[in-house]
Design a protein around this motif. Structure first.
Motif, PDB file in Angstrom:
ATOM      1  N   THR A   1      -4.857 -12.094 -12.682  1.00  0.00           N
ATOM      2  CA  THR A   1      -5.927 -11.454 -12.412  1.00  0.00           C
ATOM      3  C   THR A   1      -6.298 -11.133 -10.836  1.00  0.00           C
ATOM      4  O   THR A   1      -5.826 -11.874  -9.893  1.00  0.00           O
ATOM      5  CB  THR A   1      -7.159 -12.167 -12.897  1.00  0.00           C
ATOM      6  OG1 THR A   1      -7.049 -13.596 -12.403  1.00  0.00           O
ATOM      7  CG2 THR A   1      -7.057 -12.413 -14.170  1.00  0.00           C
ATOM      8  N   ALA A   2      -6.989 -10.100 -10.524  1.00  0.00           N
ATOM      9  CA  ALA A   2      -7.127  -9.769  -9.184  1.00  0.00           C
ATOM     10  C   ALA A   2      -7.839 -10.829  -8.185  1.00  0.00           C
ATOM     11  O   ALA A   2      -7.405 -10.842  -6.950  1.00  0.00           O
ATOM     12  CB  ALA A   2      -7.759  -8.483  -9.100  1.00  0.00           C
TER      13      ALA A   2
ATOM     14  N   SER B   1     -11.938  -1.136  -7.625  1.00  0.00           N
ATOM     15  CA  SER B   1     -12.587  -1.708  -8.484  1.00  0.00           C
ATOM     16  C   SER B   1     -12.300  -1.820  -9.804  1.00  0.00           C
ATOM     17  O   SER B   1     -12.614  -1.943 -10.836  1.00  0.00           O
ATOM     18  CB  SER B   1     -14.081  -1.278  -8.166  1.00  0.00           C
ATOM     19  OG  SER B   1     -14.040  -0.045  -8.675  1.00  0.00           O
ATOM     20  N   HIS B   2     -11.034  -0.604  -9.815  1.00  0.00           N
ATOM     21  CA  HIS B   2     -10.187  -0.216 -11.067  1.00  0.00           C
ATOM     22  C   HIS B   2      -9.124  -1.331 -11.305  1.00  0.00           C
ATOM     23  O   HIS B   2      -8.511  -1.185 -12.363  1.00  0.00           O
ATOM     24  CB  HIS B   2      -9.887   1.191 -11.068  1.00  0.00           C
ATOM     25  CG  HIS B   2     -11.013   2.153 -11.274  1.00  0.00           C
ATOM     26  ND1 HIS B   2     -11.505   2.495 -12.373  1.00  0.00           N
ATOM     27  CD2 HIS B   2     -12.193   2.450 -10.285  1.00  0.00           C
ATOM     28  CE1 HIS B   2     -12.709   3.375 -12.202  1.00  0.00           C
ATOM     29  NE2 HIS B   2     -12.990   3.255 -11.076  1.00  0.00           N
ATOM     30  N   VAL B   3      -8.936  -2.101 -10.289  1.00  0.00           N
ATOM     31  CA  VAL B   3      -7.614  -3.092 -10.576  1.00  0.00           C
ATOM     32  C   VAL B   3      -8.065  -4.402 -11.350  1.00  0.00           C
ATOM     33  O   VAL B   3      -8.907  -4.961 -10.713  1.00  0.00           O
ATOM     34  CB  VAL B   3      -6.986  -3.209  -9.099  1.00  0.00           C
ATOM     35  CG1 VAL B   3      -5.843  -4.224  -9.290  1.00  0.00           C
ATOM     36  CG2 VAL B   3      -6.680  -2.069  -8.669  1.00  0.00           C
TER      37      VAL B   3
ATOM     38  N   ASP C   1     -10.526  10.993 -11.657  1.00  0.00           N
ATOM     39  CA  ASP C   1     -11.061  11.294 -10.167  1.00  0.00           C
ATOM     40  C   ASP C   1     -11.776  10.138  -9.390  1.00  0.00           C
ATOM     41  O   ASP C   1     -12.616  10.160  -9.125  1.00  0.00           O
ATOM     42  CB  ASP C   1     -12.000  12.566 -10.577  1.00  0.00           C
ATOM     43  CG  ASP C   1     -11.139  13.660 -11.057  1.00  0.00           C
ATOM     44  OD1 ASP C   1     -10.133  13.937 -10.634  1.00  0.00           O
ATOM     45  OD2 ASP C   1     -11.971  14.602 -11.879  1.00  0.00           O
ATOM     46  N   ILE C   2     -10.874   9.129  -9.275  1.00  0.00           N
ATOM     47  CA  ILE C   2     -11.650   8.132  -8.652  1.00  0.00           C
ATOM     48  C   ILE C   2     -11.002   7.940  -7.069  1.00  0.00           C
ATOM     49  O   ILE C   2     -10.297   8.684  -6.843  1.00  0.00           O
ATOM     50  CB  ILE C   2     -10.678   6.687  -9.167  1.00  0.00           C
ATOM     51  CG1 ILE C   2     -10.902   6.489 -10.748  1.00  0.00           C
ATOM     52  CG2 ILE C   2     -11.078   5.458  -8.469  1.00  0.00           C
ATOM     53  CD1 ILE C   2      -9.572   5.361 -11.278  1.00  0.00           C
ATOM     54  N   THR C   3     -12.076   7.780  -6.294  1.00  0.00           N
ATOM     55  CA  THR C   3     -12.207   8.049  -4.967  1.00  0.00           C
ATOM     56  C   THR C   3     -11.492   7.001  -4.391  1.00  0.00           C
ATOM     57  O   THR C   3     -11.285   5.791  -4.938  1.00  0.00           O
ATOM     58  CB  THR C   3     -13.599   7.976  -4.364  1.00  0.00           C
ATOM     59  OG1 THR C   3     -14.348   6.716  -4.591  1.00  0.00           O
ATOM     60  CG2 THR C   3     -14.589   9.076  -4.832  1.00  0.00           C
ATOM     61  N   ARG C   4     -11.147   7.031  -3.281  1.00  0.00           N
ATOM     62  CA  ARG C   4     -10.312   5.748  -2.624  1.00  0.00           C
ATOM     63  C   ARG C   4     -11.202   4.610  -2.484  1.00  0.00           C
ATOM     64  O   ARG C   4     -10.629   3.432  -2.550  1.00  0.00           O
ATOM     65  CB  ARG C   4      -9.899   6.094  -1.262  1.00  0.00           C
ATOM     66  CG  ARG C   4      -9.096   4.993  -0.271  1.00  0.00           C
ATOM     67  CD  ARG C   4      -8.800   5.651   1.167  1.00  0.00           C
ATOM     68  NE  ARG C   4      -8.346   4.403   1.780  1.00  0.00           N
ATOM     69  CZ  ARG C   4      -7.138   3.633   1.808  1.00  0.00           C
ATOM     70  NH1 ARG C   4      -6.225   4.123   1.122  1.00  0.00           N
ATOM     71  NH2 ARG C   4      -6.989   2.535   2.546  1.00  0.00           N
ATOM     72  N   GLU C   5     -12.572   4.889  -2.045  1.00  0.00           N
ATOM     73  CA  GLU C   5     -13.484   3.662  -1.894  1.00  0.00           C
ATOM     74  C   GLU C   5     -13.708   3.086  -3.236  1.00  0.00           C
ATOM     75  O   GLU C   5     -13.949   1.730  -3.237  1.00  0.00           O
ATOM     76  CB  GLU C   5     -14.751   4.285  -1.267  1.00  0.00           C
ATOM     77  CG  GLU C   5     -14.738   5.047  -0.167  1.00  0.00           C
ATOM     78  CD  GLU C   5     -13.906   6.199   0.187  1.00  0.00           C
ATOM     79  OE1 GLU C   5     -13.091   6.406   1.014  1.00  0.00           O
ATOM     80  OE2 GLU C   5     -14.073   7.007  -0.930  1.00  0.00           O
TER      81      GLU C   5
END
Length: 295
Positions: free
Chosen positions: A206-207, A169-171, A161-165
């Motif tokens: 890496t990001a 940070s999960h990438v 349930d990750i928000t768009r905002e």
């Protein structure tokens, strides 16, 4: 940092046209036991691996990039998710072609602004992973198999349930992805999950190396003919929305892959074809198409 898997599971750091052998960094991985955590080992321990790679890189053995055999940089994602029809021109120019449509796709997409919202994501088997050195093996020689180049987003931390905002940070990073597709009326997951039908590479990037993942040009050539060429900025549903959407249904784990859709220009490949792909910041690779039955 561009991490790759080469020459029978060596860990490499790609720097320009060289591959540094930093396989000793794998010593920091914990021993695998029964009920190991879900996710790819590289991504589950990425911070430890990166620190060790930095320590080793100065004195690491070096190989010419052209002389190593690259495999998929990811080996064990818990899932591969993919966005259908996520580029408008792909829908307008490709989806209605007789060789692609089969009386199903064009009608289903008619008047649909955001196909992901209506049809969701589909899953590909993790056993479909392959790299540059393995290439693609056609499994249904009597059916058309198409190339679809895509930006592959790699998840770096567990979330639900990750928000768009919060999504970016999960990438953890990115790689080039090929969503190879047998044409027909069957479910997407069946037609796209054959062994070798998800090609990733040449490296996991890496990001921090990618300033804007929505501003990358990606291209694909077959036997020297350019067929696909588009900016990732043309995707209909962007990366934060894709992550938020996926995490409503699934807990995302380190190493999970989201294929973000393909632009216009998809077309068939045949045994003997040479496919080359490239993307800004992610490098390029080329692979052979063969027949599984011939092999």
């Amino acid at each position: 940092m561009q991490l790759c898997r080469f020459n029978h599971n060596r860990l490499g750091l790609i720097e320009g046209e060289r591959v540094l052998d930093v396989s000793a960094a794998l010593d920091v991985l914990p021993a695998t036991r029964w009920l190991a955590p879900l996710g790819d080992p590289l991504l589950l321990n990425l911070d430890l691996i990166r620190a060790e790679v930095e320590r080793l890189r100065t004195n690491a053995p070096s190989h010419p990039r052209a002389e190593v055999r690259l495999s998929s940089p990811l080996v064990r994602p818990s899932k591969i998710m993919a966005a259908p029809a996520n580029y408008k021109l792909h829908v307008q120019l490709d989806a209605g072609q007789p060789g692609i449509d089969h009386g199903v796709h064009a009608k289903a997409l008619e008047g649909v602004e955001r196909p992901v919202d209506k049809y969701g994501l589909f899953l590909k088997a993790t056993s479909s992973l392959a790299g540059e050195s393995e290439g693609v093996q056609i499994v249904m020689p009597d059916r058309r198999t198409d190339h679809e180049i895509e930006l592959a987003v790699v998840i770096g931390k567990t979330g639900r349930d990750i928000t768009r905002e919060e999504a970016m940070s999960h990438v953890a990073g990115y790689t080039i992805g090929l969503d190879m597709t047998v044409r027909g009326a069957e479910e997407r997951s069946f037609r796209k999950s054959a062994d070798s039908y998800t090609v990733l590479g040449p490296a996991f990037v890496t990001a921090d190396e990618i300033v804007d993942p929505h501003a990358l040009m990606m291209s694909l050539w077959v036997n020297g003919e350019r067929r696909q060429h588009s900016s990732t900025g043309a995707m209909t549903v962007d990366i934060p929305d894709l992550i938020a959407f996926a995490s409503r249904a699934y807990a995302l784990h380190p190493g999970d892959v989201i294929l973000t859709g393909t632009p216009e220009g998809v077309g068939p490949v045949l045994p003997g074809d040479l496919v080359r792909v490239a993307c800004d910041g992610l490098g390029e690779m080329e692979f052979q198409v063969s027949s599984r039955h011939a092999a």
